[in-house]
Design an enzyme around this catalytic site. Structure first.
Site, PDB file in Angstrom:
ATOM      1  N   ILE A 205       0.884  -1.178   0.000  1.00 24.79           N
ATOM      2  CA  ILE A 205       0.000   0.000   0.000  1.00 24.79           C
ATOM      3  C   ILE A 205       0.916   1.221   0.000  1.00 24.79           C
ATOM      4  O   ILE A 205       1.701   1.400   0.929  1.00 24.79           O
ATOM      5  CB  ILE A 205      -0.860   0.064   1.287  1.00 24.79           C
ATOM      6  N   HIS A 206       0.879   2.016  -1.041  1.00 23.51           N
ATOM      7  CA  HIS A 206       1.740   3.200  -1.016  1.00 23.51           C
ATOM      8  C   HIS A 206       1.077   4.441  -1.607  1.00 23.51           C
ATOM      9  O   HIS A 206       1.580   5.535  -1.483  1.00 23.51           O
ATOM     10  CB  HIS A 206       3.049   2.934  -1.763  1.00 23.51           C
ATOM     11  N   ARG A 207      -0.067   4.265  -2.263  1.00 17.51           N
ATOM     12  CA  ARG A 207      -0.685   5.401  -2.942  1.00 17.51           C
ATOM     13  C   ARG A 207      -1.325   6.343  -1.921  1.00 17.51           C
ATOM     14  O   ARG A 207      -1.968   5.894  -0.970  1.00 17.51           O
ATOM     15  CB  ARG A 207      -1.747   4.871  -3.904  1.00 17.51           C
ATOM     16  N   ASP A 278      -1.943  -1.551  -4.311  1.00 19.79           N
ATOM     17  CA  ASP A 278      -2.439  -0.361  -5.006  1.00 19.79           C
ATOM     18  C   ASP A 278      -1.383   0.148  -5.986  1.00 19.79           C
ATOM     19  O   ASP A 278      -1.512   1.241  -6.530  1.00 19.79           O
ATOM     20  CB  ASP A 278      -2.857   0.733  -4.008  1.00 19.79           C
TER      21      ASP A 278
END
Ligand code: UDP
Length: 358
Positions: A205-207, A278
């Site tokens: 998850i990085h967005r 993501d």
């Protein structure tokens, strides 16, 4: 032929590794690498350059941790000086970051031919900074190298047939990278042993739409925790996101590890039972390594994965993520289609540019 390559973020290092390798095979091609520093983070950037044997950048701009305007503006100022000094035939930009846009605008205004690799992608979500960067870059590019036929279709629907530009579907340079580095990953990566991993689901998850929205982040963590009660979830996570999690007292039962280099990531993906992400790049890597992917976004640029039912959009909907995950963990992956060109994109791009030069 002299090319200035602009890069500054993780997926761009991976794409540049594939294309740089082909550039180096031609003695008539000189590549000047400009690292803007956009996603510079002490060891991570260095690891990518070292393990993928990308030549050391000729220029490192160290422009990061700024708002969009300041970041893009400062990059443009520096890139302009470099273009004046180097006098290249082409400026090449990848993808959709602020470094992409800064390189694109500057090259075009200096009348240098602009090459966009990964052209034509659209999420149709104008709230994403990436969507703005890619639309503007595409519009002023001279050579638009599309990873998929859908990407070319997007451009044609926007009227690109009327513009003075060249559009080619060449496949995805990320597939070139997956093919080239997979063997090295198997030989050198110790990530499974180091983290004591056996059966697991890989999640990233990085967005910003997920990390900076507490409601969405909590829903994602609830899904991860629920899946983790059936099968271990491994989460390579940026320290910034880890801070958000701990500051808000969110409880994550999954195994959180520091972000890993590309070879470790390939190994983690290759051995996972399922991928939740993501990230744009990881959605395709999951497919290339024959894993189902559940995408933690409301839309994706990689629509062919959805059409082929190997990737499923779940947004941040806890129930949907968990039920898709439990279902896909029981389903064999059988899709054998060649959706991204089969690992020849870099060669096609170089061939095309050499011919255009004559
Ligand atoms: N990646 C990596 N280490 C990590 C997480 C991701 O090497 O800890 C790789 C991943 O395999 C993919 C790329 O980074 O190739 C994706 O980058 P990112 O998610 O930052 O960007 P996006 O693909 O969304 O543009």
């Amino acid at each position: 032929m002299k090319i200035i390559t602009i890069l500054g973020a993780r997926p761009q290092f991976i794409k540049a590794a594939a294309l740089s390798r082909v550039f180096r095979a031609y003695k008539d091609i000189t590549e000047v690498i400009v690292h803007t520093g956009q996603h510079f983070d002490e060891n991570m950037s260095d690891i990518f350059f070292e393990e993928m044997e990308i030549p050391k950048p000729n220029y490192f701009l160290d422009i990061n941790s700024l708002n969009h305007g300041a970041m893009t503006g400062r990059m443009m100022e520096k890139i302009e000086e470099i273009i004046e000094k180097e006098n290249p035939d082409y400026v090449l930009v990848y993808g959709d970051t602020n470094s992409t846009l800064a390189g694109a605008i500057t090259a075009k205004k200096k009348h240098v031919k602009l090459v966009h690799v990964e052209a034509g992608l659209r999420s149709f979500n104008m709230n994403m900074p990436e969507e703005i960067n890619r639309i503007l870059t595409d519009r002023i590019s001279d050579y638009l190298f599309c990873p998929t036929t859908q990407a070319k279709k997007n451009l044609l629907e926007e009227g690109f047939a009327n513009f003075d530009c060249n559009i080619e579907v060449v496949g995805d340079v990320m597939e070139d990278a997956v093919r080239f580095y997979s063997e090295k990953a198997i030989l050198t990566s110790n990530v499974l042993v180091e983290n004591n991993l056996n059966e697991y689901v890989l999640c990233t998850i990085h967005r910003q739409e997920n990390t900076d929205d507490l409601a969405r982040l909590s829903q994602l963590i609830n899904a991860i925790n629920e899946i983790n009660s059936s099968i271990q979830v491994v989460l390579p996570i940026h320290p910034r996101t880890r801070n958000i999690i701990s500051k808000n007292n969110l409880k994550v039962n999954a195994k959180m590890i520091a972000p890993v280099g590309y070879l470790d990531m390939l190994n983690l993906t290759n051995n996972a039972k399922l991928v939740l992400t993501d990230s744009g790049g990881l959605q395709k890597e999951a497919f290339m390594l024959k894993k189902f992917c559940i995408t933690l976004r409301n839309e994706t640029e990689w629509v062919e994965l959805i059409e082929n039912e190997v990737n499923f959009l779940a947004g941040a909907d806890t129930k949907k993520i968990v039920s898709l995950a439990l279902n896909k963990l029981k389903t064999p992956f059988t899709c054998n289609k060649n959706l991204y060109g089969g690992g020849k994109a870099s060669e096609k791009i170089v061939d095309y540019l050499l011919k255009a030069q004559k």
